[in-house]
Design a protein around this motif. Structure first.
Motif, mmCIF file in Angstrom:
data_model
loop_
_atom_site.group_PDB
_atom_site.id
_atom_site.type_symbol
_atom_site.label_atom_id
_atom_site.label_comp_id
_atom_site.label_asym_id
_atom_site.label_seq_id
_atom_site.Cartn_x
_atom_site.Cartn_y
_atom_site.Cartn_z
ATOM 1 N N SER A 177 -12.587 -24.392 17.762
ATOM 2 C CA SER A 177 -11.731 -25.408 17.053
ATOM 3 C C SER A 177 -10.516 -24.573 16.573
ATOM 4 O O SER A 177 -9.493 -25.047 16.012
ATOM 5 C CB SER A 177 -12.554 -25.950 16.197
ATOM 6 N N GLY A 178 -10.519 -23.251 16.419
ATOM 7 C CA GLY A 178 -9.390 -22.443 15.956
ATOM 8 C C GLY A 178 -9.828 -21.868 14.638
ATOM 9 O O GLY A 178 -9.381 -21.095 14.031
ATOM 10 N N LEU A 179 -11.052 -22.646 14.176
ATOM 11 C CA LEU A 179 -11.317 -22.237 12.890
ATOM 12 C C LEU A 179 -12.681 -21.297 12.928
ATOM 13 O O LEU A 179 -13.296 -21.299 13.654
ATOM 14 C CB LEU A 179 -11.551 -23.678 12.013
ATOM 15 N N THR A 180 -12.971 -20.738 11.801
ATOM 16 C CA THR A 180 -14.452 -19.880 11.544
ATOM 17 C C THR A 180 -15.555 -21.112 11.590
ATOM 18 O O THR A 180 -15.303 -22.528 11.417
ATOM 19 C CB THR A 180 -14.428 -19.026 10.612
ATOM 20 N N LEU A 225 -17.459 -26.343 8.588
ATOM 21 C CA LEU A 225 -18.438 -26.699 7.918
ATOM 22 C C LEU A 225 -17.943 -27.360 6.439
ATOM 23 O O LEU A 225 -18.876 -27.921 5.434
ATOM 24 C CB LEU A 225 -19.607 -25.967 7.530
ATOM 25 N N GLU A 226 -16.767 -26.971 6.192
ATOM 26 C CA GLU A 226 -16.127 -27.244 4.886
ATOM 27 C C GLU A 226 -16.371 -28.617 5.037
ATOM 28 O O GLU A 226 -15.658 -29.482 5.610
ATOM 29 C CB GLU A 226 -14.835 -26.898 4.656
#
Length: 224
Positions: free
Chosen positions: A71-74, A79-80
């Motif tokens: 997704s490009g996110l960690t 999970l935020e």
């Protein structure tokens, strides 16, 4: 949804069966849904309770949260905001369905690390009552499973990850000497291709010619 073995194959990651077993021993099962759960909850209930993001949120102590995802996110970023809406469906770690996961990699004279193709090729159905531990759905022709007879005792020891046919090596050798392989079920078409090229479960259950080490790709065609 892909199995762990298919995921392993897709990402070309060197993951062994022992890795899944180690993780299963240390990560609790917190999804209280069939067939692992203790109630009548189904996958629909799991989705309504928050689904996979909520489950992963509860499992954060066991995750590598700073790893980058597609997704490009960690993982942490993905999970935020994830929430659990039913604590009985997605349990907390201190109220888990089980202190261990649902995978158990058992080995023994009925489940050695089989040679390539052996588990999938030339198979015949086994009645449910004859399936060792209820987990073997097919009998691989040519391995020790092919030598099991009615009345044999099969020991299944989940804590010690062992499955064993209680028959002496000498008796197995006598049975193997009398055993005759059946004729191939398929001589052409997809069935033949499947039997010739399918990989083992821990290798992804894909076709061997789809792996990068099988050979170079043809490349994209010229566009005029």
């Amino acid at each position: 949804m892909q199995s762990p073995w298919q995921t392993r194959n897709a990402f070309l990651t060197d993951v062994a069966l022992e890795d899944f077993d180690r993780i299963s021993r240390t990560v609790p099962a917190i999804a209280n849904i069939r067939p692992n759960g203790t109630s009548a909850y189904l996958m629909e209930d799991f989705d309504c309770a928050g689904g996979l993001p909520a489950l992963m949120k509860r499992l954060e102590p066991h995750l590598h949260l700073d790893e980058l995802t597609v997704s490009g996110l960690t993982v942490r970023g993905n999970l935020e905001g994830a929430q659990v809406y039913n604590d009985d469906v997605i349990r907390t770690l201190d109220n888990a369905v089980s202190n261990e996961g649902s995978l158990a990699m058992r080995k023994g004279n009925l489940a050695p690390r089989r040679l390539r193709h052996q588990a999938q090729r030339d198979e015949r159905e086994v009645p449910a009552a004859q399936r060792p531990g209820g987990g073997v759905r097919r009998l691989a022709i040519g391995g020790n499973l092919a030598l099991v007879k009615t009345g044999d005792i099969v020991g299944v020891d989940v804590p010690n990850r062992r499955i064993h046919l209680d028959v002496s090596d000498d008796e197995l050798a006598r049975r193997r000497a009398k055993w005759t392989p059946p004729a191939p079920r398929f001589e052409r078409g997809y069935g033949w291709m499947f039997s010739e090229h399918i990989l083992q479960a821990d290798q992804g259950c894909g076709m061997d010619f789809l792996q990068t080490q099988f050979g170079a790709t043809a490349g994209e065609p010229d566009i005029f």
